[in-house]
Design a protein around this motif. Structure first.
Motif, PDB file in Angstrom:
ATOM      1  N   MET A  84       0.521  -1.860   3.323  1.00 34.65           N
ATOM      2  CA  MET A  84      -0.371  -0.201   2.743  1.00 34.65           C
ATOM      3  C   MET A  84       0.257   0.434   2.052  1.00 34.65           C
ATOM      4  O   MET A  84       1.565   0.213   1.788  1.00 34.65           O
ATOM      5  CB  MET A  84       0.117   0.307   4.468  1.00 34.65           C
ATOM      6  N   ASN A  85       0.003   1.350   1.611  1.00 32.68           N
ATOM      7  CA  ASN A  85       0.225   2.093   0.396  1.00 32.68           C
ATOM      8  C   ASN A  85       0.433   3.045  -0.019  1.00 32.68           C
ATOM      9  O   ASN A  85       0.446   4.008  -0.919  1.00 32.68           O
ATOM     10  CB  ASN A  85      -0.239   1.603  -0.792  1.00 32.68           C
ATOM     11  N   SER A  86       0.949   3.912   1.580  1.00 38.46           N
ATOM     12  CA  SER A  86       1.374   4.955   2.059  1.00 38.46           C
ATOM     13  C   SER A  86       2.944   5.490   1.854  1.00 38.46           C
ATOM     14  O   SER A  86       3.614   4.769   2.061  1.00 38.46           O
ATOM     15  CB  SER A  86       0.467   5.853   3.372  1.00 38.46           C
ATOM     16  N   LEU A  87       3.224   6.534   1.021  1.00 37.98           N
ATOM     17  CA  LEU A  87       4.573   6.749   1.053  1.00 37.98           C
ATOM     18  C   LEU A  87       5.218   7.348   2.199  1.00 37.98           C
ATOM     19  O   LEU A  87       5.861   7.000   2.440  1.00 37.98           O
ATOM     20  CB  LEU A  87       4.752   7.626  -0.159  1.00 37.98           C
ATOM     21  N   ILE A  88       4.384   8.056   2.917  1.00 42.15           N
ATOM     22  CA  ILE A  88       4.578   8.399   3.853  1.00 42.15           C
ATOM     23  C   ILE A  88       4.992   7.538   4.866  1.00 42.15           C
ATOM     24  O   ILE A  88       6.520   7.959   5.579  1.00 42.15           O
ATOM     25  CB  ILE A  88       3.593   9.983   4.042  1.00 42.15           C
ATOM     26  N   PHE A  89       4.297   6.706   5.205  1.00 40.84           N
ATOM     27  CA  PHE A  89       4.129   5.705   6.522  1.00 40.84           C
ATOM     28  C   PHE A  89       5.386   4.878   5.880  1.00 40.84           C
ATOM     29  O   PHE A  89       6.423   4.090   7.091  1.00 40.84           O
ATOM     30  CB  PHE A  89       3.042   4.819   6.405  1.00 40.84           C
ATOM     31  N   ALA A  90       5.814   4.535   4.068  1.00 44.16           N
ATOM     32  CA  ALA A  90       6.608   3.641   4.109  1.00 44.16           C
ATOM     33  C   ALA A  90       8.065   3.905   4.083  1.00 44.16           C
ATOM     34  O   ALA A  90       9.275   4.122   4.932  1.00 44.16           O
ATOM     35  CB  ALA A  90       6.764   3.221   2.306  1.00 44.16           C
ATOM     36  N   ALA A  91       8.266   5.813   3.928  1.00 48.46           N
ATOM     37  CA  ALA A  91       9.414   6.788   4.244  1.00 48.46           C
ATOM     38  C   ALA A  91       9.615   7.104   5.845  1.00 48.46           C
ATOM     39  O   ALA A  91      10.759   6.335   6.619  1.00 48.46           O
ATOM     40  CB  ALA A  91       9.304   7.740   3.567  1.00 48.46           C
ATOM     41  N   PHE A  92       8.463   7.336   7.095  1.00 56.00           N
ATOM     42  CA  PHE A  92       9.037   7.614   7.965  1.00 56.00           C
ATOM     43  C   PHE A  92       9.343   5.969   9.393  1.00 56.00           C
ATOM     44  O   PHE A  92       9.179   6.451   9.986  1.00 56.00           O
ATOM     45  CB  PHE A  92       7.286   8.355   8.883  1.00 56.00           C
ATOM     46  N   SER A  93       8.539   5.137   8.124  1.00 58.27           N
ATOM     47  CA  SER A  93       8.514   4.026   8.891  1.00 58.27           C
ATOM     48  C   SER A  93      10.417   3.769   9.786  1.00 58.27           C
ATOM     49  O   SER A  93      10.568   2.680  11.057  1.00 58.27           O
ATOM     50  CB  SER A  93       7.758   2.712   8.592  1.00 58.27           C
ATOM     51  N   ARG A  94      11.529   3.394   8.732  1.00 60.35           N
ATOM     52  CA  ARG A  94      12.383   3.738   8.916  1.00 60.35           C
ATOM     53  C   ARG A  94      12.944   4.355  10.431  1.00 60.35           C
ATOM     54  O   ARG A  94      13.676   3.839  10.576  1.00 60.35           O
ATOM     55  CB  ARG A  94      13.249   3.660   7.569  1.00 60.35           C
ATOM     56  N   ILE A  95      12.880   5.847  10.457  1.00 64.76           N
ATOM     57  CA  ILE A  95      13.309   6.374  11.380  1.00 64.76           C
ATOM     58  C   ILE A  95      12.622   5.951  12.448  1.00 64.76           C
ATOM     59  O   ILE A  95      13.123   6.014  13.523  1.00 64.76           O
ATOM     60  CB  ILE A  95      12.662   8.322  11.145  1.00 64.76           C
ATOM     61  N   LEU A  96      11.456   5.658  13.161  1.00 73.04           N
ATOM     62  CA  LEU A  96      10.515   4.817  13.245  1.00 73.04           C
ATOM     63  C   LEU A  96      10.981   4.333  13.858  1.00 73.04           C
ATOM     64  O   LEU A  96      11.402   3.787  15.375  1.00 73.04           O
ATOM     65  CB  LEU A  96       8.943   5.007  13.695  1.00 73.04           C
ATOM     66  N   PHE A  97      11.524   2.885  13.597  1.00 72.71           N
ATOM     67  CA  PHE A  97      12.313   1.616  13.459  1.00 72.71           C
ATOM     68  C   PHE A  97      13.101   1.771  13.928  1.00 72.71           C
ATOM     69  O   PHE A  97      13.610   1.422  15.826  1.00 72.71           O
ATOM     70  CB  PHE A  97      12.365   0.693  12.144  1.00 72.71           C
ATOM     71  N   GLY A  98      14.065   2.662  13.857  1.00 70.83           N
ATOM     72  CA  GLY A  98      15.165   3.490  14.296  1.00 70.83           C
ATOM     73  C   GLY A  98      15.230   3.611  16.124  1.00 70.83           C
ATOM     74  O   GLY A  98      15.993   3.505  16.936  1.00 70.83           O
ATOM     75  N   LEU A  99      13.914   4.261  16.234  1.00 72.20           N
ATOM     76  CA  LEU A  99      13.618   4.940  17.233  1.00 72.20           C
ATOM     77  C   LEU A  99      13.522   4.184  18.646  1.00 72.20           C
ATOM     78  O   LEU A  99      13.905   4.114  19.741  1.00 72.20           O
ATOM     79  CB  LEU A  99      12.780   6.271  17.332  1.00 72.20           C
ATOM     80  N   MET A 100      12.603   2.919  18.013  1.00 67.20           N
ATOM     81  CA  MET A 100      11.516   2.417  18.369  1.00 67.20           C
ATOM     82  C   MET A 100      13.003   1.024  19.034  1.00 67.20           C
ATOM     83  O   MET A 100      12.639   1.277  20.957  1.00 67.20           O
ATOM     84  CB  MET A 100      10.934   2.320  18.312  1.00 67.20           C
ATOM     85  N   LEU A 101      14.046   0.818  17.776  1.00 71.62           N
ATOM     86  CA  LEU A 101      14.961   0.060  18.621  1.00 71.62           C
ATOM     87  C   LEU A 101      16.308   0.278  19.704  1.00 71.62           C
ATOM     88  O   LEU A 101      15.684  -0.380  20.814  1.00 71.62           O
ATOM     89  CB  LEU A 101      15.343  -0.235  17.252  1.00 71.62           C
ATOM     90  N   ALA A 102      16.394   1.653  19.964  1.00 73.90           N
ATOM     91  CA  ALA A 102      17.134   2.690  20.557  1.00 73.90           C
ATOM     92  C   ALA A 102      16.093   2.742  21.897  1.00 73.90           C
ATOM     93  O   ALA A 102      17.240   2.374  22.663  1.00 73.90           O
ATOM     94  CB  ALA A 102      17.493   3.212  20.062  1.00 73.90           C
ATOM     95  N   VAL A 103      14.894   2.646  22.228  1.00 65.68           N
ATOM     96  CA  VAL A 103      14.085   2.619  23.157  1.00 65.68           C
ATOM     97  C   VAL A 103      13.802   1.881  23.777  1.00 65.68           C
ATOM     98  O   VAL A 103      14.486   1.421  25.284  1.00 65.68           O
ATOM     99  CB  VAL A 103      13.019   3.199  22.872  1.00 65.68           C
ATOM    100  N   SER A 104      13.865   0.462  23.291  1.00 68.04           N
ATOM    101  CA  SER A 104      14.159  -0.961  23.589  1.00 68.04           C
ATOM    102  C   SER A 104      15.376  -0.722  24.652  1.00 68.04           C
ATOM    103  O   SER A 104      15.390  -1.767  25.171  1.00 68.04           O
ATOM    104  CB  SER A 104      13.677  -1.854  22.429  1.00 68.04           C
ATOM    105  N   LEU A 105      16.250  -0.832  23.810  1.00 67.48           N
ATOM    106  CA  LEU A 105      17.954  -1.158  24.188  1.00 67.48           C
ATOM    107  C   LEU A 105      18.097  -0.308  25.440  1.00 67.48           C
ATOM    108  O   LEU A 105      18.560  -0.788  26.298  1.00 67.48           O
ATOM    109  CB  LEU A 105      18.600  -0.471  22.858  1.00 67.48           C
ATOM    110  N   TYR A 106      17.639   0.803  26.050  1.00 67.12           N
ATOM    111  CA  TYR A 106      17.878   1.593  26.786  1.00 67.12           C
ATOM    112  C   TYR A 106      16.774   1.394  27.934  1.00 67.12           C
ATOM    113  O   TYR A 106      17.529   0.601  29.106  1.00 67.12           O
ATOM    114  CB  TYR A 106      17.327   3.279  26.396  1.00 67.12           C
ATOM    115  N   VAL A 107      15.748   0.798  27.430  1.00 65.93           N
ATOM    116  CA  VAL A 107      14.792   0.231  28.875  1.00 65.93           C
ATOM    117  C   VAL A 107      15.042  -1.116  28.997  1.00 65.93           C
ATOM    118  O   VAL A 107      15.110  -1.243  30.209  1.00 65.93           O
ATOM    119  CB  VAL A 107      13.032   0.205  28.073  1.00 65.93           C
TER     120      VAL A 107
END
Length: 133
Positions: A1-24
């Motif tokens: 994908m060529n979305s600048l917003i999605f590319a920028a937000f993906s790192r934050i979303l990745f970190g949050l998802m990884l933290a939630v997965s470790l909590y679960v």
């Protein structure tokens, strides 16, 4: 994908998802959740990263091949069951230790193994799929 917003937000979303997965993952031996659900959440985080920034970035972030992750998970799950075999003559009879309010046991090692197997399995499928796009 060529979305600048999605590319920028993906790192934050990745970190949050990884933290939630470790909590679960950690919560799973006392409440609903565990290795399977945690592995799915982590794989979704890597899939989001691969979709937004490319498969090469997701593979570099993982640092290991997905099949290696699967092998480590199978080994961890096997090692989680062996203490019960030695102490209680029953494979997967889990042993527990409680340090203040933290429960540590072979169940957590088994759940980590399941987490790694699910993460590696889903990522091997998703990354192959995204390489074809």
């Amino acid at each position: 994908m060529n979305s600048l917003i999605f590319a920028a937000f993906s790192r934050i979303l990745f970190g949050l998802m990884l933290a939630v997965s470790l909590y679960v993952l950690y919560r799973g031996h006392n409440e609903p959740g565990g290795g399977f659900v945690g592995g799915l959440i982590a794989a979704a985080g890597f899939a989001t990263l691969a979709l937004a920034r490319g498969v090469d970035v997701a593979r570099a972030t993982l640092r290991f091949e997905p099949m290696t992750v699967i092998g480590c998970g199978i080994l961890a799950a096997l090692l989680g069951g062996l203490p019960g075999l030695w102490l209680d003559d029953s494979f997967l009879a889990h042993q527990w230790a409680i340090l203040s309010s933290v429960h540590i046991g072979t169940t957590l090692l088994f759940d980590i193994g399941v987490y790694l197997v699910v993460l590696g399995g889903i990522l091997s499928l998703i990354l192959r799929f995204y390489e074809g796009l």
